[in-house]
Design a protein around this motif. Structure first.
Motif, PDB file in Angstrom:
ATOM      1  N   LEU A  51     -28.241 -54.527  19.602  1.00  0.00           N
ATOM      2  CA  LEU A  51     -28.578 -55.973  19.150  1.00  0.00           C
ATOM      3  C   LEU A  51     -26.702 -56.826  19.421  1.00  0.00           C
ATOM      4  O   LEU A  51     -25.940 -55.909  19.188  1.00  0.00           O
TER       5      LEU A  51
ATOM      6  N   TYR B 228     -20.763 -46.209  21.964  1.00  0.00           N
ATOM      7  CA  TYR B 228     -22.239 -45.921  22.428  1.00  0.00           C
ATOM      8  C   TYR B 228     -22.599 -47.622  23.627  1.00  0.00           C
ATOM      9  O   TYR B 228     -23.637 -46.728  24.045  1.00  0.00           O
TER      10      TYR B 228
ATOM     11  N   ASP C 298     -18.240 -49.729   9.266  1.00  0.00           N
ATOM     12  CA  ASP C 298     -17.934 -49.702  11.017  1.00  0.00           C
ATOM     13  C   ASP C 298     -19.244 -50.398  10.484  1.00  0.00           C
ATOM     14  O   ASP C 298     -19.789 -51.295   9.429  1.00  0.00           O
ATOM     15  N   ASP C 299     -18.996 -52.251  12.475  1.00  0.00           N
ATOM     16  CA  ASP C 299     -19.758 -52.560  11.875  1.00  0.00           C
ATOM     17  C   ASP C 299     -21.448 -52.007  12.288  1.00  0.00           C
ATOM     18  O   ASP C 299     -22.422 -52.569  11.721  1.00  0.00           O
ATOM     19  N   PHE C 300     -21.490 -51.012  13.217  1.00  0.00           N
ATOM     20  CA  PHE C 300     -22.697 -50.832  13.060  1.00  0.00           C
ATOM     21  C   PHE C 300     -22.702 -48.884  13.522  1.00  0.00           C
ATOM     22  O   PHE C 300     -21.966 -48.226  13.747  1.00  0.00           O
TER      23      PHE C 300
ATOM     24  N   ALA D 183     -25.113 -46.073  15.114  1.00  0.00           N
ATOM     25  CA  ALA D 183     -26.370 -45.664  15.686  1.00  0.00           C
ATOM     26  C   ALA D 183     -25.969 -44.149  15.687  1.00  0.00           C
ATOM     27  O   ALA D 183     -26.843 -44.141  15.433  1.00  0.00           O
ATOM     28  N   ASN D 184     -25.861 -43.465  17.188  1.00  0.00           N
ATOM     29  CA  ASN D 184     -25.849 -42.181  16.450  1.00  0.00           C
ATOM     30  C   ASN D 184     -24.463 -41.242  16.392  1.00  0.00           C
ATOM     31  O   ASN D 184     -24.912 -40.221  15.890  1.00  0.00           O
ATOM     32  N   GLY D 185     -23.784 -42.762  15.093  1.00  0.00           N
ATOM     33  CA  GLY D 185     -23.313 -41.794  14.864  1.00  0.00           C
ATOM     34  C   GLY D 185     -21.733 -41.599  14.910  1.00  0.00           C
ATOM     35  O   GLY D 185     -21.262 -40.850  14.147  1.00  0.00           O
ATOM     36  N   GLN D 186     -21.238 -41.800  16.227  1.00  0.00           N
ATOM     37  CA  GLN D 186     -20.104 -40.712  16.705  1.00  0.00           C
ATOM     38  C   GLN D 186     -18.240 -42.034  16.028  1.00  0.00           C
ATOM     39  O   GLN D 186     -18.020 -40.579  15.854  1.00  0.00           O
ATOM     40  N   ALA D 187     -19.408 -42.576  16.085  1.00  0.00           N
ATOM     41  CA  ALA D 187     -17.673 -43.334  15.362  1.00  0.00           C
ATOM     42  C   ALA D 187     -17.734 -43.028  13.974  1.00  0.00           C
ATOM     43  O   ALA D 187     -15.916 -42.444  13.388  1.00  0.00           O
TER      44      ALA D 187
ATOM     45  N   LYS E 101     -28.728 -49.139  12.335  1.00  0.00           N
ATOM     46  CA  LYS E 101     -30.051 -49.256  13.645  1.00  0.00           C
ATOM     47  C   LYS E 101     -30.458 -47.637  12.707  1.00  0.00           C
ATOM     48  O   LYS E 101     -30.402 -46.668  13.596  1.00  0.00           O
TER      49      LYS E 101
END
Ligand code: 5GP
Length: 192
Positions: free
Chosen positions: A20, A99, A124-126, A128-132, A156
């Motif tokens: 997005l 990501y 965090d802003d997003f 996704a897969n959770g790495q950050a 997401k």
């Protein structure tokens, strides 16, 4: 959060299968009133968590994290990104796979800014897969600080990060939860 969902509907653009683009209000041009409202909402959600510091990763986490910190009346710390780190004596570090950029970054926080009596809120802003978030959790663990919660602007929910956080038992609150992208349209969990 209705305000954010409406903004995503009007100003967000779906790119490909799972990205997005929100660079017109969140991570390039920034809407300060929306950031302020989101910061207030994070502060309300985590009011009873005993937060002493807000943690994020540069650069797109900074705006929402700063507003959350302002409303919680605590400092905000952003982990810095580097291509690779050699001298790490004074730093807490973790490796994070990006990501969107598909490269590894080493992230670091100066040891002076985290103390054992801190309780941090990770923003965090997003998600996704959770790495950050995983990278910040690793730093929190080594620094021996308590994690009072995780606040995400846009989750997401169809990707792996939510489950990864739930498995840790740490409380997670996302201001907008996307169930799917359907024909270039955003479908929120709240709509399904
Ligand atoms: P994760 O580490 O959870 O896999 O991905 C989160 C990070 O990737 C966020 O810090 C964000 O910068 C970036 N990211 C993940 N998904 C998106 C997306 O759909 N749009 C944008 N603009 N950034 C994303």
């Amino acid at each position: 959060m209705k305000l954010l969902e409406d903004k995503i509907k009007t100003d967000g653009t779906v790119l490909g299968e799972d990205v997005l683009k929100v660079d017109n209000f969140l991570n390039h041009q920034v809407d300060p009133k929306l950031m302020d409202a989101m910061g207030a909402e994070f502060a309300r959600l985590f009011a009873d968590a005993g937060i002493t510091k807000v943690l994020t990763v540069e650069s797109s986490g900074i705006a929402p994290a700063l507003m959350a910190a302002l409303h919680l009346n605590v400092p905000m710390i952003f982990a810095r990104k580097h291509k690779s780190l050699t001298l790490t004596d004074n730093l807490y570090t973790a490796r994070v796979y990006s990501y969107t950029k598909q490269v590894n970054n080493d992230i670091s926080i100066d040891k002076r800014f985290l103390n054992e009596d801190d309780t941090v809120l990770i923003i965090d802003d997003f998600l996704a897969n959770g790495q950050a978030v995983q990278g910040l959790l690793e730093i929190a663990k080594v620094a021996n600080v308590k994690v009072g919660g995780i606040g995400i602007v846009i989750e997401k929910s169809f990707q792996k990060g939510r489950k990864m956080i739930e498995d840790t038992g740490i409380r997670v609150e996302s201001l907008a939860r996307i169930a799917a992208f359907e024909n270039g349209e955003v479908k929120f969990v709240s709509e399904s």
